[in-house]
Design an enzyme around this catalytic site. Sequence first.
Site, PDB file in Angstrom:
ATOM      1  N   GLU A 116      -2.823   7.889  -4.334  1.00 14.22           N
ATOM      2  CA  GLU A 116      -2.876   7.497  -5.755  1.00 14.22           C
ATOM      3  C   GLU A 116      -3.916   8.321  -6.515  1.00 14.22           C
ATOM      4  O   GLU A 116      -4.924   8.683  -5.921  1.00 14.22           O
ATOM      5  CB  GLU A 116      -3.237   6.004  -5.856  1.00 14.22           C
ATOM      6  CG  GLU A 116      -2.119   5.125  -5.396  1.00 14.22           C
ATOM      7  CD  GLU A 116      -2.545   3.672  -5.151  1.00 14.22           C
ATOM      8  OE1 GLU A 116      -3.675   3.303  -5.500  1.00 14.22           O
ATOM      9  OE2 GLU A 116      -1.728   2.926  -4.598  1.00 14.22           O
ATOM     10  N   HIS A 163      -1.316   0.385  -9.463  1.00  9.85           N
ATOM     11  CA  HIS A 163      -1.997  -0.548  -8.542  1.00  9.85           C
ATOM     12  C   HIS A 163      -2.626  -1.709  -9.324  1.00  9.85           C
ATOM     13  O   HIS A 163      -3.813  -2.017  -9.177  1.00  9.85           O
ATOM     14  CB  HIS A 163      -3.059   0.186  -7.715  1.00  9.85           C
ATOM     15  CG  HIS A 163      -3.422  -0.541  -6.455  1.00  9.85           C
ATOM     16  ND1 HIS A 163      -3.745   0.094  -5.286  1.00  9.85           N
ATOM     17  CD2 HIS A 163      -3.511  -1.875  -6.187  1.00  9.85           C
ATOM     18  CE1 HIS A 163      -4.038  -0.797  -4.349  1.00  9.85           C
ATOM     19  NE2 HIS A 163      -3.895  -2.016  -4.877  1.00  9.85           N
ATOM     20  N   ARG A 209       0.858  -1.185   0.000  1.00 10.20           N
ATOM     21  CA  ARG A 209       0.000   0.000   0.000  1.00 10.20           C
ATOM     22  C   ARG A 209       0.895   1.236   0.000  1.00 10.20           C
ATOM     23  O   ARG A 209       1.919   1.280   0.685  1.00 10.20           O
ATOM     24  CB  ARG A 209      -0.888   0.035   1.245  1.00 10.20           C
ATOM     25  CG  ARG A 209      -2.103  -0.877   1.175  1.00 10.20           C
ATOM     26  CD  ARG A 209      -3.135  -0.417   0.141  1.00 10.20           C
ATOM     27  NE  ARG A 209      -4.299  -1.278   0.083  1.00 10.20           N
ATOM     28  CZ  ARG A 209      -4.440  -2.353  -0.693  1.00 10.20           C
ATOM     29  NH1 ARG A 209      -3.455  -2.722  -1.491  1.00 10.20           N
ATOM     30  NH2 ARG A 209      -5.555  -3.058  -0.693  1.00 10.20           N
TER      31      ARG A 209
HETATM   32  P1  NAI Z   1      -0.799 -11.315   4.924  1.00 10.58           P
HETATM   33  O1  NAI Z   1      -1.709 -10.875   6.003  1.00 10.58           O
HETATM   34  O2  NAI Z   1      -0.739 -12.745   4.534  1.00 10.58           O
HETATM   35  O3  NAI Z   1       0.697 -10.847   5.263  1.00 10.58           O
HETATM   36  C1  NAI Z   1       1.049  -9.631   5.853  1.00 10.58           C
HETATM   37  C2  NAI Z   1       2.276  -9.876   6.731  1.00 10.58           C
HETATM   38  O4  NAI Z   1       2.742  -8.586   7.197  1.00 10.58           O
HETATM   39  C3  NAI Z   1       1.968 -10.714   7.977  1.00 10.58           C
HETATM   40  O5  NAI Z   1       2.862 -11.807   8.071  1.00 10.58           O
HETATM   41  C4  NAI Z   1       2.156  -9.745   9.128  1.00 10.58           C
HETATM   42  O6  NAI Z   1       2.680 -10.354  10.290  1.00 10.58           O
HETATM   43  C5  NAI Z   1       3.173  -8.764   8.541  1.00 10.58           C
HETATM   44  N1  NAI Z   1       3.221  -7.478   9.241  1.00 10.58           N
HETATM   45  C6  NAI Z   1       2.216  -6.824   9.869  1.00 10.58           C
HETATM   46  N2  NAI Z   1       2.694  -5.698  10.418  1.00 10.58           N
HETATM   47  C7  NAI Z   1       4.007  -5.632  10.116  1.00 10.58           C
HETATM   48  C8  NAI Z   1       5.049  -4.705  10.414  1.00 10.58           C
HETATM   49  N3  NAI Z   1       4.809  -3.612  11.156  1.00 10.58           N
HETATM   50  N4  NAI Z   1       6.292  -4.951   9.947  1.00 10.58           N
HETATM   51  C9  NAI Z   1       6.545  -6.050   9.200  1.00 10.58           C
HETATM   52  N5  NAI Z   1       5.606  -6.987   8.911  1.00 10.58           N
HETATM   53  C10 NAI Z   1       4.354  -6.766   9.352  1.00 10.58           C
HETATM   54  O7  NAI Z   1      -1.196 -10.406   3.669  1.00 10.58           O
HETATM   55  P2  NAI Z   1      -0.856 -10.685   2.127  1.00 10.58           P
HETATM   56  O8  NAI Z   1      -1.931 -11.483   1.491  1.00 10.58           O
HETATM   57  O9  NAI Z   1       0.544 -11.139   2.018  1.00 10.58           O
HETATM   58  O10 NAI Z   1      -0.995  -9.185   1.566  1.00 10.58           O
HETATM   59  C11 NAI Z   1      -0.118  -8.164   2.028  1.00 10.58           C
HETATM   60  C12 NAI Z   1      -0.612  -6.809   1.554  1.00 10.58           C
HETATM   61  O11 NAI Z   1      -0.459  -6.701   0.141  1.00 10.58           O
HETATM   62  C13 NAI Z   1      -2.110  -6.561   1.784  1.00 10.58           C
HETATM   63  O12 NAI Z   1      -2.372  -6.056   3.079  1.00 10.58           O
HETATM   64  C14 NAI Z   1      -2.454  -5.557   0.726  1.00 10.58           C
HETATM   65  O13 NAI Z   1      -2.401  -4.245   1.253  1.00 10.58           O
HETATM   66  C15 NAI Z   1      -1.363  -5.724  -0.318  1.00 10.58           C
HETATM   67  N6  NAI Z   1      -1.915  -6.163  -1.615  1.00 10.58           N
HETATM   68  C16 NAI Z   1      -1.657  -5.401  -2.729  1.00 10.58           C
HETATM   69  C17 NAI Z   1      -2.160  -5.774  -3.954  1.00 10.58           C
HETATM   70  C18 NAI Z   1      -1.853  -4.999  -5.189  1.00 10.58           C
HETATM   71  O14 NAI Z   1      -2.520  -5.188  -6.202  1.00 10.58           O
HETATM   72  N7  NAI Z   1      -0.855  -4.149  -5.203  1.00 10.58           N
HETATM   73  C19 NAI Z   1      -3.034  -6.956  -4.070  1.00 10.58           C
HETATM   74  C20 NAI Z   1      -3.146  -7.738  -2.877  1.00 10.58           C
HETATM   75  C21 NAI Z   1      -2.642  -7.322  -1.682  1.00 10.58           C
END
Ligand code: NAI
Length: 327
Positions: A275, A293, A246
Amino acid sequence: MSKPHPKPVIAIIDWAQAPLSEPQSLIEREVIGDAAEVQYHLCHSDADFNAEVCAAQALIVWHNTPVTATGIARLSDCRAIIRNGVGFDSVDVQAARARGIAVCNVPDYGTEEVADHAIALALAQCRQLFPLDAEAKQLRWTIRVGPNLRRLRGLTFGIVGLGRIGTATALRAKALGFRVCFYDPYLANGADKAIGVERVGTLEELLRASDVLSVHCPLNAETRHLIAARELALLKPSAFIVNTARGGIIAKEPLLAALRAGALAGAGLDVVENEPLQTAAEAATPNLIVTCHAAFCSVESKIEMRRNSARIARTAVLGERLYNVVN
Ligand code: NAI
């Protein structure tokens, strides 16, 4: 004779400025079947919610439409708001919770696409694809082996957040010969052992070590501007930064300033703070790649996402047990 009970309504909210779905909603209709009436609405924000949306039993919301406390207060009979995607920072989840409305996300559709995209942005930088492409299209053929053209093997690929997408990215980076490290304060011990990557204890350590830093944590109060001027200054001047998570996680102004000053070798951003890009000067920042995005997008992932969100909406209107609830 009593009046037949009206069918529940599932309202699909697409972003009026740049719709991502289609008005016929054929995929959703196929999944939802007779369980509900499916409506499609184009909105810029929740201020555009009309009476039909406000009376719906479930909303499926595409990613650019913010759903605020004010919009949530106008929902009279809503059981669930389904965010068509992984991130749910666009929905006021506390306000929804206070009104007893579940917020669900759809985490199981685009993990591979986003990981592929992060790697594509990293490779475009390390292999300088865009400067070489520009050279060729000037009808010239000079290879300038500048300091940004790198061999992948041996470079350190640093991952912030080793969740679904972070893990998929780590495995790809590992296969390409990078040394892979990650920082994630919420994972249990041993996550590093499970996939054979190195864990570091602090973000600072990761920033100092990384040749490519790739961001994969969610956006929330803790991670907004997790990477700002102080953190950017800890990166090597030869480092590339990649963000497919994000925009708000990386402060935009200091990032662009670092690129202009040559204090950072490059950035590959699928997402940017506020954005889209706002000015021609921002767009002209050197060594910057930006991709609208779109990391989650592919023909395959959009179908999967729409099927999965429709399934959750169907569950909601049938009064069955909901899943992927995030509030
Ligand atoms: P997820 O929930 O599986 O993984 C997120 C990880 O970040 C978790 O392991 C969590 O412990 C960790 N985390 C939380 N706070 C943290 C911090 N302060 N420092 C370091 N690590 C931290 O989520 P997933 O499926 O991997 O997605 C991650 C993000 O990707 C989503 O929240 C979303 O915002 C973004 N995303 C972007 C897309 C795009 O099209 N650009 C599409 C899909 C997701």
